[in-house]
Structure formats: C-alpha cells, structure tokens
Design a protein around this motif. Structure first.
Motif, mmCIF file in Angstrom:
data_model
loop_
_atom_site.group_PDB
_atom_site.id
_atom_site.type_symbol
_atom_site.label_atom_id
_atom_site.label_comp_id
_atom_site.label_asym_id
_atom_site.label_seq_id
_atom_site.Cartn_x
_atom_site.Cartn_y
_atom_site.Cartn_z
ATOM 1 N N VAL A 101 0.845 -1.197 0.000
ATOM 2 C CA VAL A 101 0.000 0.000 0.000
ATOM 3 C C VAL A 101 0.879 1.245 0.000
ATOM 4 N N GLU A 102 1.902 1.247 0.846
ATOM 5 C CA GLU A 102 2.793 2.403 0.919
ATOM 6 C C GLU A 102 3.530 2.595 -0.400
ATOM 7 N N GLN A 103 3.901 1.485 -1.045
ATOM 8 C CA GLN A 103 4.553 1.544 -2.347
ATOM 9 C C GLN A 103 3.613 2.158 -3.388
ATOM 10 N N ALA A 104 2.344 1.769 -3.328
ATOM 11 C CA ALA A 104 1.349 2.314 -4.259
ATOM 12 C C ALA A 104 1.193 3.819 -4.049
ATOM 13 N N PHE A 105 1.073 4.250 -2.799
ATOM 14 C CA PHE A 105 0.950 5.689 -2.529
ATOM 15 C C PHE A 105 2.197 6.439 -2.994
ATOM 16 N N GLY A 106 3.373 5.873 -2.760
ATOM 17 C CA GLY A 106 4.610 6.516 -3.192
ATOM 18 C C GLY A 106 4.663 6.688 -4.703
ATOM 19 N N THR A 107 4.288 5.637 -5.425
ATOM 20 C CA THR A 107 4.288 5.710 -6.891
ATOM 21 C C THR A 107 3.237 6.694 -7.382
ATOM 22 N N LEU A 108 2.050 6.672 -6.763
ATOM 23 C CA LEU A 108 0.999 7.614 -7.155
ATOM 24 C C LEU A 108 1.454 9.051 -6.951
ATOM 25 N N LYS A 109 2.180 9.302 -5.893
ATOM 26 C CA LYS A 109 2.652 10.667 -5.620
ATOM 27 C C LYS A 109 3.789 11.061 -6.543
ATOM 28 N N ARG A 110 4.786 10.187 -6.696
ATOM 29 C CA ARG A 110 5.962 10.514 -7.513
ATOM 30 C C ARG A 110 5.674 10.528 -9.012
ATOM 31 N N ARG A 111 5.064 9.462 -9.512
ATOM 32 C CA ARG A 111 4.910 9.307 -10.962
ATOM 33 C C ARG A 111 3.638 9.942 -11.519
ATOM 34 N N PHE A 112 2.606 10.037 -10.649
ATOM 35 C CA PHE A 112 1.319 10.508 -11.149
ATOM 36 C C PHE A 112 0.853 11.801 -10.479
ATOM 37 N N GLY A 113 1.724 12.445 -9.736
ATOM 38 C CA GLY A 113 1.436 13.762 -9.176
ATOM 39 C C GLY A 113 0.265 13.813 -8.210
ATOM 40 N N MET A 114 0.087 12.767 -7.421
ATOM 41 C CA MET A 114 -1.050 12.755 -6.497
ATOM 42 C C MET A 114 -0.685 13.361 -5.142
ATOM 43 N N THR A 115 -0.068 14.529 -5.178
ATOM 44 C CA THR A 115 0.226 15.239 -3.939
ATOM 45 C C THR A 115 -0.797 16.324 -3.671
ATOM 46 N N ARG A 116 -1.385 16.834 -4.748
ATOM 47 C CA ARG A 116 -2.435 17.854 -4.641
ATOM 48 C C ARG A 116 -3.549 17.503 -5.603
ATOM 49 N N ALA A 117 -4.761 17.768 -5.172
ATOM 50 C CA ALA A 117 -5.911 17.536 -6.056
ATOM 51 C C ALA A 117 -5.959 18.638 -7.109
ATOM 52 N N THR A 118 -6.307 18.259 -8.317
ATOM 53 C CA THR A 118 -6.422 19.219 -9.408
ATOM 54 C C THR A 118 -7.789 19.899 -9.391
ATOM 55 N N TYR A 119 -8.784 19.205 -8.862
ATOM 56 C CA TYR A 119 -10.163 19.685 -8.885
ATOM 57 C C TYR A 119 -10.637 20.041 -7.489
ATOM 58 N N MET A 120 -11.859 20.592 -7.407
ATOM 59 C CA MET A 120 -12.335 21.092 -6.121
ATOM 60 C C MET A 120 -13.515 20.332 -5.524
ATOM 61 N N THR A 121 -14.199 19.507 -6.229
ATOM 62 C CA THR A 121 -15.329 18.807 -5.623
ATOM 63 C C THR A 121 -14.952 17.364 -5.349
ATOM 64 N N LEU A 122 -15.608 16.782 -4.368
ATOM 65 C CA LEU A 122 -15.342 15.404 -3.972
ATOM 66 C C LEU A 122 -15.504 14.447 -5.157
ATOM 67 N N ARG A 123 -16.528 14.663 -5.926
ATOM 68 C CA ARG A 123 -16.803 13.796 -7.080
ATOM 69 C C ARG A 123 -15.670 13.860 -8.114
ATOM 70 N N LYS A 124 -15.191 15.056 -8.398
ATOM 71 C CA LYS A 124 -14.121 15.222 -9.378
ATOM 72 C C LYS A 124 -12.785 14.687 -8.844
ATOM 73 N N VAL A 125 -12.534 14.906 -7.564
ATOM 74 C CA VAL A 125 -11.291 14.402 -6.977
ATOM 75 C C VAL A 125 -11.294 12.878 -6.979
ATOM 76 N N LYS A 126 -12.441 12.265 -6.679
ATOM 77 C CA LYS A 126 -12.518 10.802 -6.709
ATOM 78 C C LYS A 126 -12.265 10.284 -8.124
ATOM 79 N N ALA A 127 -12.825 10.941 -9.123
ATOM 80 C CA ALA A 127 -12.592 10.543 -10.516
ATOM 81 C C ALA A 127 -11.109 10.666 -10.867
#
Length: 149
Positions: A101-127
């Motif tokens: 799980v920690e490896q997945a979060f690390g890869t999501l953050k490093r390779r896919f920029g999942m450190t900040r949400a691009t959108y503002m609503t819960l629905r868009k962030v989940k997508a």
C-alpha cells in the motif's frame, strides 16, 4: 487566492499478493480513518485487512469479525501505556505486508502527481484518483509482464 483551505483523503485497497489497486475511496480531509474503514473497503470481501494504527478501534475490530475478515490492524499505544512485546511483534508482521500500500501511494505521488488535487469537488477528486489508480495498475502490469517475459 493562493491558499488552500480544504483537502481530501484518498483511501486505497491493494491486493496483498501483487499490489494492484482494487478499490479507491475519497473523503474530505477532516474525515477520520477510524470511522471510515467500512467505506474504504467498499464492496470487497478480503480474507484479511492490513491497516495502520489510524484504523485501530474496537468498532473496527468488531466490524472485521462480523464480516468474517481476519484482523491485521496495527495496535496503537494508549496514553501512558506502551505496547506489549507481542503487540510490537504483531505490528512488525503487519508492516511487512503493508509495504504494498505504501509503495502504491509513493508511486501515485511521484509518478502521477497525487500530492495535490487538481479539482475542487469530492466527485471530481474521486474521478481523478480513480484515473491515477488505473494508470498505476497499467504501469504495474507492464512491469510485471517485463519480469515474466
């Protein structure tokens, strides 16, 4: 302006054998892990749940027991009462499985920029998180295919 006031929490469930992301849940940042274990699991029926001490509660242990899921939630020390030797050993064993799980979060953050949400609503962030989880799974599949080729 330039300041962020709101945030979101992403909960992901990975397969303990290969590390593929199986389920994603996104909640507001003020939501507690302790009260959202059932939502984080979603429709999945795993044999065992490995989770960090943020999920430690008697309610969550009872939830897992009721659903017939083996408990792999790390123990949390209480104020002025440390963990016993057996609880520390259990936490080390759980940690050895949680790295996926920690490896997945690390890869999501490093390779896919999942450190900040691009959108503002819960629905868009989940997508957005689901899209990045799909990209993660595709990358993982390519990497696994390369090892077996």
């Amino acid at each position: 302006g330039k300041k962020s006031y709101f945030g979101y929490k992403a909960f992901i469930v990975t397969d303990s054998e290969d590390g593929f992301i199986r389920h994603v849940e996104v909640l507001p940042a003020n939501a507690s892990e302790v009260r959202n274990l059932e939502g984080a699991l979603g429709p999945l029926k795993p044999r065992r749940v490995y989770a960090d001490k943020g999920y430690y509660s008697s309610e969550n242990k009872e939830l897992l027991r009721r659903k017939g899921i083996k408990n792999g939630i790390m123990y949390k020390a209480a104020r002025n009462k440390g963990l016993s030797r057996l609880e520390k050993v259990f936490n080390r064993l759980v940690s050895s499985h949680r790295y996926l799980v920690e490896q997945a979060f690390g890869t999501l953050k490093r390779r896919f920029g999942m450190t900040r949400a691009t959108y503002m609503t819960l629905r868009k962030v989940k997508a957005e998180v689901i899209r990045k989880a799909m990209a993660f799974n595709l990358l993982k599949a390519l990497n696994l295919r390369g090892k077996h080729a």
